[in-house]
Design an enzyme around this catalytic site. Structure first.
Site, short mmCIF file in Angstrom:
data_model
loop_
_atom_site.label_atom_id
_atom_site.label_comp_id
_atom_site.label_asym_id
_atom_site.label_seq_id
_atom_site.Cartn_x
_atom_site.Cartn_y
_atom_site.Cartn_z
N HIS A 213 18.38 2.61 -13.58
CA HIS A 213 17.91 1.61 -12.62
C HIS A 213 19.13 1.05 -11.88
O HIS A 213 20.15 0.74 -12.51
CB HIS A 213 17.17 0.51 -13.37
CG HIS A 213 16.94 -0.72 -12.55
ND1 HIS A 213 16.42 -0.65 -11.27
CD2 HIS A 213 17.16 -2.03 -12.81
CE1 HIS A 213 16.34 -1.88 -10.79
NE2 HIS A 213 16.78 -2.74 -11.70
N CYS B 165 11.45 -3.63 -13.29
CA CYS B 165 12.35 -2.52 -12.94
C CYS B 165 12.14 -1.29 -13.80
O CYS B 165 12.72 -0.24 -13.54
CB CYS B 165 13.80 -2.99 -13.01
SG CYS B 165 14.08 -4.55 -12.19
N ASN C 246 19.18 -3.81 -5.32
CA ASN C 246 18.27 -3.63 -6.46
C ASN C 246 16.83 -3.71 -5.95
O ASN C 246 16.37 -4.79 -5.58
CB ASN C 246 18.56 -4.72 -7.50
CG ASN C 246 17.62 -4.67 -8.69
OD1 ASN C 246 16.58 -4.03 -8.65
ND2 ASN C 246 17.97 -5.39 -9.74
#
Ligand SMILES: CC(C)(COP(=O)(O)OP(=O)(O)OC[C@H]1O[C@@H](n2cnc3c(N)ncnc32)[C@H](O)[C@@H]1OP(=O)(O)O)[C@@H](O)C(=O)NCCC(=O)NCCS
Length: 332
Positions: free
Chosen positions: A257, A121, A288
């Site tokens: 993020h 990420c 996500n």
């Protein structure tokens, strides 16, 4: 004998951003057909209302090219002038070759240096840090940075700790020379002692040699990751802000993020950002998407008009490794 070295532009900046969201919207009700959970629990604990899962034709390459074409168009840079293509992904399922070379060829960055980065990420922010250095050292004139994932391929849809979180998509940025500083110093690092917190269930060979061959999937100890992200990552974000020479009151936009809305809120409080700072909340509709989450969230804020060209944005990616990277950028 002294070697000649390359020298580049005094400053670099993000010149254009683009994203690609898969067609299929998957709401919490659909997720809850396979896990013991509820729309209310998922929304309260993660902020997610719905996410996108890629169809068969929405491959890592296809989504990357779509996002990259938008970023290139918006940057006004001829694709042939892109000298390097960096693709951050953990879901390109071929060991070799890198997907970056095929993407470079398809978008018209013919002959560009091209490679993949595995930094989960944090991958987009890792790529941006490298692109900034390439442009300022003359290693490349223009760089295309892509964050792309098909996390649904590696998600166990019956695992209640991950099934509602992970999603698919792509985001891209073109980085090039600028008259003004447009990308601040990166604050990045890793903590390999915590590598076990987010991993694959097993290696590919173990999964394929099992009695019932299957694909490995992602597994996560969510709560320790949640605490690490909320506290340690807030400190890294504060450092990125200060290394860019900004105080909290100087910042316009905050794009962490998109891992969990509660992490975003905890970081926002820890950073003591003023209430008028625009906060990315793309996780509500996108889940996500790992390396894609930050460029997708930036694109959404620019398209909705909540954020504007020329504003400063603090971005920070964090995830499996554990790894992290954050910097302040001027929005294109
Ligand atoms: C996954 C996450 C949303 C879980 O939230 P949490 O508040 O940490 O929840 P916990 O794991 O502590 O579980 C709390 C309770 O909810 C239950 N629960 C867990 N998953 C559930 C689900 N999908 N639906 C309903 N209940 C669930 C647990 O069993 C536990 O019940 P108990 O209190 O009776 O034991 C959260 O930990 C998270 O977002 N972690 C970080 C993710 C991240 O940042 N990843 C980084 C990059 S990929």
């Amino acid at each position: 004998m002294t070697l000649a070295i390359s020298t580049g532009a005094p400053f670099s900046a993000v010149l254009g951003i683009g994203g690609y969201r898969p067609r299929r919207v998957v709401d919490n009700a659909e997720i809850c057909t396979l896990i013991d959970s509820s729309d209310e629990w998922i929304q309260t604990r993660s902020g997610i209302r719905e996410r996108r899962w890629a169809g068969d034709d929405e491959t890592v390459q296809m989504m990357s090219v779509a996002a990259a074409r938008k970023a290139i168009d918006r940057s006004g840079v001829d694709a042939a002038r892109i000298d390097a293509v960096i693709v951050a992904t953990v879901t390109h399922l071929y060991q070799t070759p890198a997907i970056a070379t095929a993407i470079a060829a398809e978008v018209g960055a013919v002959g560009a240096a091209a490679f993949d980065v595995s930094a989960a990420c944090a991958g987009f922010c890792y790529g941006l840090a490298m692109a900034d250095s390439f442009v300022r050292t003359g290693t490349a004139g223009h760089v295309l940075v892509i964050g792309v994932e098909r996390l649904s391929d590696l998600t166990n849809r019956e695992d209640r700790s991950t099934a509602f979180l992970f999603a698919d998509g792509a985001g891209a940025a073109v980085v090039g020379p600028s008259d003004q500083p447009g990308i601040g110093p990166v604050v990045w690092g890793s903590d390999g002692d915590q590598a076990g917190l987010i991993t694959q269930t097993e290696s590919w060979d173990a999964a394929m040699e099992a009695e019932t061959p299957h694909w490995p999937t992602l597994r996560m100890d969510g709560n320790p990751v949640f605490k690490w992200a909320s506290y340690t990552m807030a400190k890294a974000a504060a450092e990125a802000l200060s290394r860019a020479g900004l105080r909290p009151e100087d910042l316009d936009v905050f794009v962490p993020h998109q891992a969990n809305m509660r992490i975003t809120d905890a970081m926002f409080r820890a950073l003591k950002l003023p209430s008028d700072v625009v906060i990315a909340r793309d996780i509500q509709v996108q889940g996500n998407t790992s390396a894609a989450s930050i460029p997708l969230a930036i694109e959404a804020l620019l398209e909705s008009g909540e954020a504007k060209t020329g504003q400063t944005a603090l971005i920070i990616g964090f995830g499996a490794g554990l790894v992290y990277a954050g910097q302040v950028i001027v929005l294109p």
